[in-house]
Design an enzyme around this catalytic site. Structure first.
Site, short mmCIF file in Angstrom:
data_model
loop_
_atom_site.label_atom_id
_atom_site.label_comp_id
_atom_site.label_asym_id
_atom_site.label_seq_id
_atom_site.Cartn_x
_atom_site.Cartn_y
_atom_site.Cartn_z
NE ARG A 127 -4.14 -1.55 0.05
CZ ARG A 127 -4.45 -2.92 -0.07
NH1 ARG A 127 -3.31 -3.48 -0.75
NH2 ARG A 127 -5.00 -3.33 -0.20
CB SER A 132 -8.90 -1.87 3.53
OG SER A 132 -8.69 -3.35 3.39
CD GLU A 164 -6.43 0.88 2.43
OE1 GLU A 164 -5.15 -0.43 1.82
OE2 GLU A 164 -7.11 0.99 2.51
#
Ligand code: EPU
Length: 337
Positions: free
Chosen positions: A164, A236, A333
């Site tokens: 990520r 998420s 995130e």
């Protein structure tokens, strides 16, 4: 073509569906439009790229300029015996790209089916699911550097992809606007079914064809993740935490069923934030307008009429509960503005 709007409502442009506004939004459909926008005397001083709005939480009015790509071209740019390279413009829906690859019998994107978002966002946080990441198929990224007012291209290595993570979240943050991405897809079958129940789900559909894998991934996602058109969320909300192996080993002694994943660095392990939140007792938790999704604890949801601040308050209490129970810090995130 460039289009500008003032005091623009953002509710339809963010998947959390919070009701904030932007002082200004500029749409552009070709990379060269950015030369005009950023060389103008009134060039945006404070700006942010708004792609599909799937990984963003607005907590207040955005008092700068949102730069919103709308160019949606997909073109084959080269081909050899083994592969085809496709260039897609930033505003192409990620799943349209995946579908396009599957229809052309090209391998590499299928495990990333149905991830919400746009192509331009895919390199920034190196989107990933079911044992695959965008970095596995990205060959080059084209971007506009707003400080130099110049167009540049980075190779896969130069993007410095991580979990990520990429150069676009580091040195180029606040500076680069991605205009298009090149993907190298394989002509040869290469099923990647190692993650979770993907192999079994594919088998029940008759084996590892591209279409079966895509349908299996789509079904698993639809079962686990809320549909953003019905219930506001950004996938998420937290990243899976990467911790020292020693810390993971100690926790594993206390919690035998805790998932632990290896990382490229042998001294570190990745834990499942969803599992940690679930075991902190928060899966399905609801607090008026916000909640923790009942089928996937990693996902925070807007139950209707929540503000960005409501979501932040819930996120902080989730972080605190996980820290109190496991001593692990989980980080968002989602981009918070
Ligand atoms: N788990 C629980 N309870 C939960 C959620 C998960 O016990 O409520 C456990 C699962 O049983 C499993 C482990 O935690 O053992 C991992 O869960 P899962 O396979 O669902 O994946 P994840 O780590 O929670 C990541 C990505 C997702 C991606 C899936 C599938 C991150 C932050 N998230 O989730 O990405 O779809 O893997 O590969 O890495 C997104 O980025 O928006 C996203 C949805």
């Amino acid at each position: 073509m460039i289009k500008e709007y003032i005091d623009f409502p953002l509710q339809e442009l963010n998947s959390f569906h919070v009701e904030e506004r932007a002082a200004k939004i500029i749409e552009f459909d070709s990379a060269s439009d950015l030369d005009i926008i950023f060389s103008a005397p009134n060039r945006p001083e404070k700006w942010y790229v708004l792609g599909g709005g799937n990984n963003i939480l607005f907590t207040k009015r955005y008092d700068g300029t949102l730069i919103h790509p709308v160019g949606c071209g997909i073109n084959i740019i080269s081909e050899d015996n083994d592969s085809i390279t496709i260039e897609a413009e930033a505003a192409v829906e990620w799943d349209d790209l995946v579908e396009n690859c599957v229809e052309r019998a090209l391998w590499g994107a299928e495990n990333l089916s149905l991830i919400p978002g746009s192509v331009g966002a895919s390199p920034v946080q190196n989107i990933g699911a079911y044992g695959a990441e965008a970095k596995d198929i990205i060959s080059r990224v084209h971007y506009f550097d707003t400080e130099e007012c110049q167009h540049h291209t980075l190779t896969n290595e130069e993007c410095r992809f991580g979990y990520r993570d990429s150069i676009f979240k580091q040195e180029l943050k606040g500076r680069a606007i991605i205009t298009s991405v090149e993907f190298r897809l394989s002509k040869h079958p290469a099923p990647n079914l190692g993650y979770g129940d993907l192999a079994a789900e594919t088998e029940t559909r008759g084996g590892a064809t591209l279409i079966n894998i895509r349908e299996a991934v789509c079904d698993i996602r639809r079962r686990k993740l809320p549909d953003t058109s019905k219930i506001g969320n950004a996938g998420s909300f937290f990243k899976n935490p990467v911790v020292d192996k020693k810390v993971a080993d100690q926790l594993k002694e206390l919690h035998e069923d805790m998932p632990v994943y290896p990382t490229a660095d042998e001294s570190k392990c990745k834990l499942a934030a969803g599992w940690l939140i679930d075991r902190a007792g928060l899966k399905g938790y609801r607090n008026e307008k916000v909640g923790v999704h009942e089928r996937q604890a990693l996902v925070l949801v807007n139950l209707g009429g929540a503000t960005g601040e409501d979501v932040i308050a819930l996120a902080q209490s989730v972080q605190q509960s996980v820290y109190d129970k496991f001593g692990i810090k989980i980080e968002p995130e989602v981009n918070i503005l």
